[in-house]
Motif scaffolding. Structure first.
Motif, PDB file in Angstrom:
ATOM      1  N   GLN A 113       5.909  14.855  41.049  1.00  0.00           N
ATOM      2  CA  GLN A 113       5.649  15.302  39.681  1.00  0.00           C
ATOM      3  C   GLN A 113       4.444  16.232  39.593  1.00  0.00           C
ATOM      4  N   MET A 114       3.639  16.282  40.648  1.00  0.00           N
ATOM      5  CA  MET A 114       2.418  17.095  40.633  1.00  0.00           C
ATOM      6  C   MET A 114       2.537  18.374  41.463  1.00  0.00           C
ATOM      7  N   ARG A 115       3.626  18.544  42.178  1.00  0.00           N
ATOM      8  CA  ARG A 115       3.753  19.689  43.097  1.00  0.00           C
ATOM      9  C   ARG A 115       3.608  21.032  42.406  1.00  0.00           C
ATOM     10  N   GLU A 116       4.265  21.223  41.273  1.00  0.00           N
ATOM     11  CA  GLU A 116       4.201  22.515  40.583  1.00  0.00           C
ATOM     12  C   GLU A 116       2.784  22.792  40.083  1.00  0.00           C
ATOM     13  N   PHE A 117       2.145  21.778  39.517  1.00  0.00           N
ATOM     14  CA  PHE A 117       0.760  21.936  39.066  1.00  0.00           C
ATOM     15  C   PHE A 117      -0.138  22.278  40.253  1.00  0.00           C
ATOM     16  N   PHE A 118       0.048  21.569  41.357  1.00  0.00           N
ATOM     17  CA  PHE A 118      -0.752  21.839  42.555  1.00  0.00           C
ATOM     18  C   PHE A 118      -0.532  23.265  43.043  1.00  0.00           C
ATOM     19  N   ARG A 119       0.717  23.721  43.072  1.00  0.00           N
ATOM     20  CA  ARG A 119       1.020  25.080  43.542  1.00  0.00           C
ATOM     21  C   ARG A 119       0.318  26.121  42.662  1.00  0.00           C
ATOM     22  N   ARG A 120       0.362  25.926  41.351  1.00  0.00           N
ATOM     23  CA  ARG A 120      -0.315  26.856  40.433  1.00  0.00           C
ATOM     24  C   ARG A 120      -1.825  26.834  40.655  1.00  0.00           C
ATOM     25  N   GLY A 146      -9.211  34.927  56.405  1.00  0.00           N
ATOM     26  CA  GLY A 146      -7.893  34.462  55.967  1.00  0.00           C
ATOM     27  C   GLY A 146      -7.771  32.956  55.995  1.00  0.00           C
ATOM     28  N   VAL A 147      -8.191  32.361  57.080  1.00  0.00           N
ATOM     29  CA  VAL A 147      -8.106  30.904  57.212  1.00  0.00           C
ATOM     30  C   VAL A 147      -9.031  30.226  56.206  1.00  0.00           C
ATOM     31  N   SER A 148     -10.230  30.743  56.034  1.00  0.00           N
ATOM     32  CA  SER A 148     -11.172  30.098  55.125  1.00  0.00           C
ATOM     33  C   SER A 148     -10.725  30.215  53.673  1.00  0.00           C
ATOM     34  N   VAL A 149     -10.077  31.321  53.304  1.00  0.00           N
ATOM     35  CA  VAL A 149      -9.568  31.473  51.939  1.00  0.00           C
ATOM     36  C   VAL A 149      -8.494  30.424  51.663  1.00  0.00           C
ATOM     37  N   VAL A 150      -7.561  30.256  52.585  1.00  0.00           N
ATOM     38  CA  VAL A 150      -6.488  29.274  52.408  1.00  0.00           C
ATOM     39  C   VAL A 150      -7.079  27.859  52.357  1.00  0.00           C
ATOM     40  N   ALA A 151      -8.001  27.560  53.251  1.00  0.00           N
ATOM     41  CA  ALA A 151      -8.606  26.223  53.283  1.00  0.00           C
ATOM     42  C   ALA A 151      -9.385  25.944  52.000  1.00  0.00           C
ATOM     43  N   ALA A 152     -10.161  26.910  51.544  1.00  0.00           N
ATOM     44  CA  ALA A 152     -10.941  26.729  50.315  1.00  0.00           C
ATOM     45  C   ALA A 152     -10.022  26.571  49.110  1.00  0.00           C
ATOM     46  N   ALA A 153      -8.976  27.374  49.042  1.00  0.00           N
ATOM     47  CA  ALA A 153      -8.037  27.293  47.917  1.00  0.00           C
ATOM     48  C   ALA A 153      -7.319  25.950  47.915  1.00  0.00           C
ATOM     49  N   PHE A 154      -6.916  25.488  49.088  1.00  0.00           N
ATOM     50  CA  PHE A 154      -6.232  24.190  49.199  1.00  0.00           C
ATOM     51  C   PHE A 154      -7.144  23.070  48.717  1.00  0.00           C
ATOM     52  N   THR A 155      -8.391  23.102  49.165  1.00  0.00           N
ATOM     53  CA  THR A 155      -9.355  22.070  48.791  1.00  0.00           C
ATOM     54  C   THR A 155      -9.624  22.087  47.285  1.00  0.00           C
ATOM     55  N   GLN A 156      -9.797  23.276  46.726  1.00  0.00           N
ATOM     56  CA  GLN A 156     -10.048  23.394  45.282  1.00  0.00           C
ATOM     57  C   GLN A 156      -8.862  22.878  44.482  1.00  0.00           C
ATOM     58  N   ALA A 157      -7.660  23.289  44.856  1.00  0.00           N
ATOM     59  CA  ALA A 157      -6.458  22.852  44.138  1.00  0.00           C
ATOM     60  C   ALA A 157      -6.290  21.341  44.233  1.00  0.00           C
ATOM     61  N   LEU A 158      -6.511  20.799  45.409  1.00  0.00           N
ATOM     62  CA  LEU A 158      -6.388  19.357  45.617  1.00  0.00           C
ATOM     63  C   LEU A 158      -7.383  18.607  44.735  1.00  0.00           C
ATOM     64  N   GLY A 159      -8.611  19.093  44.702  1.00  0.00           N
ATOM     65  CA  GLY A 159      -9.627  18.471  43.853  1.00  0.00           C
ATOM     66  C   GLY A 159      -9.244  18.522  42.384  1.00  0.00           C
ATOM     67  N   ASN A 160      -8.732  19.660  41.935  1.00  0.00           N
ATOM     68  CA  ASN A 160      -8.334  19.796  40.529  1.00  0.00           C
ATOM     69  C   ASN A 160      -7.214  18.823  40.164  1.00  0.00           C
ATOM     70  N   VAL A 161      -6.258  18.667  41.060  1.00  0.00           N
ATOM     71  CA  VAL A 161      -5.147  17.747  40.819  1.00  0.00           C
ATOM     72  C   VAL A 161      -5.661  16.314  40.697  1.00  0.00           C
ATOM     73  N   ALA A 183      -6.781  29.248  42.721  1.00  0.00           N
ATOM     74  CA  ALA A 183      -7.952  29.074  43.584  1.00  0.00           C
ATOM     75  C   ALA A 183      -7.992  30.142  44.672  1.00  0.00           C
ATOM     76  N   LYS A 184      -6.827  30.493  45.209  1.00  0.00           N
ATOM     77  CA  LYS A 184      -6.771  31.529  46.247  1.00  0.00           C
ATOM     78  C   LYS A 184      -7.282  32.862  45.689  1.00  0.00           C
ATOM     79  N   ALA A 185      -6.871  33.201  44.485  1.00  0.00           N
ATOM     80  CA  ALA A 185      -7.325  34.439  43.852  1.00  0.00           C
ATOM     81  C   ALA A 185      -8.832  34.396  43.603  1.00  0.00           C
ATOM     82  N   THR A 186      -9.333  33.262  43.140  1.00  0.00           N
ATOM     83  CA  THR A 186     -10.762  33.125  42.869  1.00  0.00           C
ATOM     84  C   THR A 186     -11.581  33.234  44.149  1.00  0.00           C
ATOM     85  N   VAL A 187     -11.159  32.545  45.195  1.00  0.00           N
ATOM     86  CA  VAL A 187     -11.891  32.574  46.467  1.00  0.00           C
ATOM     87  C   VAL A 187     -11.871  33.991  47.047  1.00  0.00           C
TER      88      VAL A 187
END
Length: 117
Positions: free
Chosen positions: A89-96, A56-71, A101-105
């Motif tokens: 201005q980037m919050r909604e894009f980051f959330r998506r 659970g923790v690793s999925v959230v961490a990986a998804a956060f890192t991936q989303a941050l990188g994409n932004v 990323a969470k689904a992919t991980v």
């Protein structure tokens, strides 16, 4: 963010980057953060809890890192810098990106677990 800044030739300022990350973390709200915390708490359950908690923790961490990188990739590719990054201005894009990323991980973890069986 430092590595992406270097790759795009953008000046890196740690204190600015930390502020941006904190601001973007707010966009995933308590549900996203609770997933990481909940994963940590479930580790208290003997045997199974350790496995589920780590996943659970690793999925959230990986998804956060991936989303941050994409932004930041999108921002830097459009000529942006850390100093003109607008988290509000980037919050909604980051959330998506975080949800994708969470689904992919999660899918990759499931596929990997199935291969191990």
């Amino acid at each position: 963010i430092k590595e992406l800044s270097d790759a795009y030739g953008v000046a890196f300022k740690e204190n600015v980057a930390k502020g941006i990350v904190s601001s973007l973390a707010l966009s995933i709200g308590s549900v996203g953060i609770a997933g990481g915390v909940g994963g940590s708490l479930v580790k208290l359950i003997p045997a199974v809890g350790q496995i589920v908690g780590v996943i659970g923790v690793s999925v959230v961490a990986a998804a956060f890192t991936q989303a941050l990188g994409n932004v930041f990739i999108m921002h830097f590719e459009s000529g942006g810098t850390l100093l003109n990054f607008k988290p509000d201005q980037m919050r909604e894009f980051f959330r998506r990106e975080f949800e994708k990323a969470k689904a992919t991980v999660s899918q990759l973890r499931t596929e990997g677990a199935q291969r191990c069986v």
